[in-house]
Design a protein around this motif. Structure first.
Motif, PDB file in Angstrom:
ATOM      1  N   ALA A   2      38.308  32.296  29.647  1.00 45.34           N
ATOM      2  CA  ALA A   2      37.229  33.245  29.935  1.00 45.34           C
ATOM      3  C   ALA A   2      37.034  33.409  31.431  1.00 45.34           C
ATOM      4  O   ALA A   2      36.817  34.519  31.926  1.00 45.34           O
ATOM      5  CB  ALA A   2      35.927  32.777  29.277  1.00 45.34           C
ATOM      6  N   GLU A   3      37.144  32.279  32.166  1.00 45.72           N
ATOM      7  CA  GLU A   3      36.985  32.337  33.621  1.00 45.72           C
ATOM      8  C   GLU A   3      38.067  33.189  34.256  1.00 45.72           C
ATOM      9  O   GLU A   3      37.821  33.971  35.174  1.00 45.72           O
ATOM     10  CB  GLU A   3      37.019  30.917  34.183  1.00 45.72           C
ATOM     11  CG  GLU A   3      36.803  30.857  35.698  1.00 45.72           C
ATOM     12  CD  GLU A   3      36.808  29.441  36.215  1.00 45.72           C
ATOM     13  OE1 GLU A   3      37.227  29.259  37.373  1.00 45.72           O
ATOM     14  OE2 GLU A   3      36.406  28.542  35.477  1.00 45.72           O
ATOM     15  N   ASN A   4      39.310  33.066  33.751  1.00 43.48           N
ATOM     16  CA  ASN A   4      40.402  33.866  34.284  1.00 43.48           C
ATOM     17  C   ASN A   4      40.218  35.337  33.977  1.00 43.48           C
ATOM     18  O   ASN A   4      40.561  36.204  34.779  1.00 43.48           O
ATOM     19  CB  ASN A   4      41.735  33.368  33.721  1.00 43.48           C
ATOM     20  CG  ASN A   4      42.197  32.087  34.401  1.00 43.48           C
ATOM     21  OD1 ASN A   4      41.771  31.790  35.511  1.00 43.48           O
ATOM     22  ND2 ASN A   4      43.038  31.334  33.744  1.00 43.48           N
ATOM     23  N   ASN A   5      39.677  35.655  32.789  1.00 42.91           N
ATOM     24  CA  ASN A   5      39.378  37.045  32.465  1.00 42.91           C
ATOM     25  C   ASN A   5      38.288  37.582  33.375  1.00 42.91           C
ATOM     26  O   ASN A   5      38.321  38.745  33.782  1.00 42.91           O
ATOM     27  CB  ASN A   5      38.955  37.163  30.998  1.00 42.91           C
ATOM     28  CG  ASN A   5      40.140  37.124  30.042  1.00 42.91           C
ATOM     29  OD1 ASN A   5      41.277  37.337  30.452  1.00 42.91           O
ATOM     30  ND2 ASN A   5      39.879  36.827  28.789  1.00 42.91           N
ATOM     31  N   ASP A   6      37.296  36.745  33.696  1.00 50.61           N
ATOM     32  CA  ASP A   6      36.237  37.164  34.613  1.00 50.61           C
ATOM     33  C   ASP A   6      36.813  37.510  35.978  1.00 50.61           C
ATOM     34  O   ASP A   6      36.356  38.451  36.639  1.00 50.61           O
ATOM     35  CB  ASP A   6      35.184  36.062  34.755  1.00 50.61           C
ATOM     36  CG  ASP A   6      34.342  35.872  33.488  1.00 50.61           C
ATOM     37  OD1 ASP A   6      34.360  36.771  32.632  1.00 50.61           O
ATOM     38  OD2 ASP A   6      33.687  34.822  33.375  1.00 50.61           O
ATOM     39  N   SER A   7      37.814  36.752  36.429  1.00 42.91           N
ATOM     40  CA  SER A   7      38.458  37.034  37.714  1.00 42.91           C
ATOM     41  C   SER A   7      39.136  38.391  37.677  1.00 42.91           C
ATOM     42  O   SER A   7      39.068  39.157  38.641  1.00 42.91           O
ATOM     43  CB  SER A   7      39.483  35.944  38.054  1.00 42.91           C
ATOM     44  OG  SER A   7      38.860  34.703  38.229  1.00 42.91           O
ATOM     45  N   PHE A   8      39.785  38.693  36.565  1.00 41.75           N
ATOM     46  CA  PHE A   8      40.436  39.992  36.409  1.00 41.75           C
ATOM     47  C   PHE A   8      39.410  41.110  36.487  1.00 41.75           C
ATOM     48  O   PHE A   8      39.608  42.117  37.185  1.00 41.75           O
ATOM     49  CB  PHE A   8      41.177  40.045  35.073  1.00 41.75           C
ATOM     50  CG  PHE A   8      41.839  41.370  34.790  1.00 41.75           C
ATOM     51  CD1 PHE A   8      43.126  41.632  35.231  1.00 41.75           C
ATOM     52  CD2 PHE A   8      41.158  42.364  34.089  1.00 41.75           C
ATOM     53  CE1 PHE A   8      43.732  42.865  34.981  1.00 41.75           C
ATOM     54  CE2 PHE A   8      41.750  43.591  33.838  1.00 41.75           C
ATOM     55  CZ  PHE A   8      43.040  43.841  34.271  1.00 41.75           C
ATOM     56  N   VAL A   9      38.301  40.943  35.783  1.00 37.38           N
ATOM     57  CA  VAL A   9      37.265  41.990  35.758  1.00 37.38           C
ATOM     58  C   VAL A   9      36.664  42.176  37.144  1.00 37.38           C
ATOM     59  O   VAL A   9      36.454  43.312  37.591  1.00 37.38           O
ATOM     60  CB  VAL A   9      36.169  41.634  34.730  1.00 37.38           C
ATOM     61  CG1 VAL A   9      34.999  42.609  34.834  1.00 37.38           C
ATOM     62  CG2 VAL A   9      36.733  41.651  33.321  1.00 37.38           C
ATOM     63  N   SER A  10      36.396  41.066  37.865  1.00 32.94           N
ATOM     64  CA  SER A  10      35.792  41.202  39.197  1.00 32.94           C
ATOM     65  C   SER A  10      36.752  41.880  40.164  1.00 32.94           C
ATOM     66  O   SER A  10      36.325  42.618  41.058  1.00 32.94           O
ATOM     67  CB  SER A  10      35.353  39.840  39.735  1.00 32.94           C
ATOM     68  OG  SER A  10      36.451  39.031  40.088  1.00 32.94           O
ATOM     69  N   ALA A  11      38.069  41.661  39.991  1.00 30.58           N
ATOM     70  CA  ALA A  11      39.049  42.355  40.819  1.00 30.58           C
ATOM     71  C   ALA A  11      39.093  43.838  40.462  1.00 30.58           C
ATOM     72  O   ALA A  11      39.149  44.708  41.344  1.00 30.58           O
ATOM     73  CB  ALA A  11      40.431  41.730  40.656  1.00 30.58           C
ATOM     74  N   ALA A  12      39.050  44.144  39.178  1.00 33.07           N
ATOM     75  CA  ALA A  12      39.076  45.545  38.729  1.00 33.07           C
ATOM     76  C   ALA A  12      37.876  46.318  39.259  1.00 33.07           C
ATOM     77  O   ALA A  12      37.976  47.514  39.546  1.00 33.07           O
ATOM     78  CB  ALA A  12      39.123  45.604  37.206  1.00 33.07           C
ATOM     79  N   GLU A  13      36.749  45.635  39.406  1.00 38.51           N
ATOM     80  CA  GLU A  13      35.533  46.294  39.884  1.00 38.51           C
ATOM     81  C   GLU A  13      35.686  46.824  41.313  1.00 38.51           C
ATOM     82  O   GLU A  13      34.920  47.698  41.732  1.00 38.51           O
ATOM     83  CB  GLU A  13      34.344  45.324  39.826  1.00 38.51           C
ATOM     84  CG  GLU A  13      33.855  45.021  38.416  1.00 38.51           C
ATOM     85  CD  GLU A  13      33.250  46.236  37.745  1.00 38.51           C
ATOM     86  OE1 GLU A  13      32.641  47.062  38.445  1.00 38.51           O
ATOM     87  OE2 GLU A  13      33.415  46.374  36.520  1.00 38.51           O
ATOM     88  N   ILE A  14      36.656  46.301  42.043  1.00 37.04           N
ATOM     89  CA  ILE A  14      36.868  46.730  43.423  1.00 37.04           C
ATOM     90  C   ILE A  14      37.541  48.100  43.475  1.00 37.04           C
ATOM     91  O   ILE A  14      37.390  48.850  44.439  1.00 37.04           O
ATOM     92  CB  ILE A  14      37.724  45.683  44.163  1.00 37.04           C
ATOM     93  CG1 ILE A  14      36.987  44.328  44.199  1.00 37.04           C
ATOM     94  CG2 ILE A  14      38.082  46.128  45.576  1.00 37.04           C
ATOM     95  CD1 ILE A  14      37.881  43.161  44.542  1.00 37.04           C
ATOM     96  N   LEU A  15      38.274  48.443  42.435  1.00 36.54           N
ATOM     97  CA  LEU A  15      39.039  49.691  42.413  1.00 36.54           C
ATOM     98  C   LEU A  15      38.116  50.896  42.234  1.00 36.54           C
ATOM     99  O   LEU A  15      36.983  50.773  41.758  1.00 36.54           O
ATOM    100  CB  LEU A  15      40.049  49.657  41.265  1.00 36.54           C
ATOM    101  CG  LEU A  15      41.022  48.469  41.240  1.00 36.54           C
ATOM    102  CD1 LEU A  15      41.807  48.466  39.941  1.00 36.54           C
ATOM    103  CD2 LEU A  15      41.954  48.528  42.439  1.00 36.54           C
TER     104      LEU A  15
END
Length: 316
Positions: A2-15
């Motif tokens: 779940a933590e790794n998925n959260d990292s993906f989502v927080s990176a996607a939010e930058i786009l």
């Protein structure tokens, strides 16, 4: 996971919005392994997981091979994402931009390509951004446990070596965390010289990665940071990322001469390659790094292939 998925989502939010919607089409089961989101003007959007590239079609479906239907990145996507990376203040990020990267909220790092402006033989700015490589930062606890248990109590420095995307910074981050808290070792006064903000994930003064009781010197060049840490923080251990040129290696030598243990990373695919690099090889031969931690390939991030006792190898 779940933590790794959260990292993906927080990176996607930058786009920018359209790109963010596209990458969020990736199934949750695949998100935890995505290491990079690559944007190239006029080219397909690419996500990489260390072993393969993923594409997305115009309908949001994931493609496992390149197709004419792949979602393509436009100049507008690049421009809007670049402005978001800079928090809409390009001027405030000018120094990072000329060095080719921006560290953003969450500890993610965006590498940049564009047109260099050169003055006096040095890059003073980068214009017309054409490519962005968004590297997703993930904190994985416990990956350095074999290193800590084998090498502690530390008597000399440690160099973590591997190819790009092999997990060097992930290992380094976990070592900092464990040393500063005394996990499987005694507590050591630990200072992190985070020249690029990638170890701590510092953004607007807040560290988004957990580094325990480390003192963090964010944005300091290695040389100035090492000497200031020695003067001001009385460290037992100094941790820094990516040794490369002669200046970096001189800084490490100064720290060692002051009685501090240095833990750092370097790009190399083998011990032999490290020894062929003039300045790093010299540091190894002088005993700066008693042990080399060699990592595996990028398809197995943070996998420790071998821990090399340099005194045994060099015979010194």
């Amino acid at each position: 996971m779940a933590e790794n998925n959260d990292s993906f989502v927080s990176a996607a939010e930058i786009l920018c919005d359209e790109l963010r919607n596209a990458v969020m089409s990736i199934p949750e089961s695949r998100r935890a392994n995505i290491q990079e989101i690559r944007l190239r003007c006029g080219k397909p959007l690419v996500l990489t997981d260390g072993t393969s590239a993923l594409f997305i079609d115009s309908g949001g479906r994931v493609l496992y091979s390149l197709s004419d239907n792949a979602f393509r990145v436009t100049q507008r996507h690049i421009y809007d994402t670049f402005r978001r990376l800079c928090s809409y203040s390009v001027y405030s990020c000018a120094n990072d931009i000329k060095n080719g990267f921006i560290t953003v909220k969450g500890g993610h790092r965006a590498g940049l390509c564009g047109t260099a402006v050169v003055s006096g033989g040095k890059i003073t700015a980068v214009n017309d951004i054409s490519s962005i490589d968004l590297r997703i930062s993930r904190q994985i606890t416990g990956v350095s446990e074999p290193v800590i248990k084998r090498l502690c109590p530390l008597r000399s420095g440690v160099l973590i070596a591997g190819v790009p995307s092999s997990g060097k910074t992930t290992i380094l981050r976990d070592i900092a965390y464990r040393l500063s808290l005394g996990i499987d070792c005694k507590i050591m006064r630990t200072v992190v010289i985070d020249e690029r903000g990638e170890i701590s994930g510092t953004y607007s003064g807040k560290a988004y990665n957990e580094l325990g009781l480390c003192d963090i010197m964010n944005g300091y060049p290695k040389g100035e940071g090492i000497m200031q840490a020695i003067r001001a923080m009385s460290p037992q251990v100094i941790i820094c990322d990516e040794l490369g040129d002669e200046k970096d290696c001189r800084s490490v030598e100064q720290g060692i001469n002051a009685g501090v243990i240095i833990i750092a990373t370097a790009h190399a695919s083998s011990f032999e390659e490290l020894m062929k690099r003039e300045h790093i090889g010299r540091l190894i031969r002088m005993g700066a790094f008693g042990n080399i931690v060699m990592l595996g390939t990028s398809d197995r991030p943070s996998h420790i292939e071998e821990i090399i006792d340099t005194e045994r190898i060099t015979g010194e």
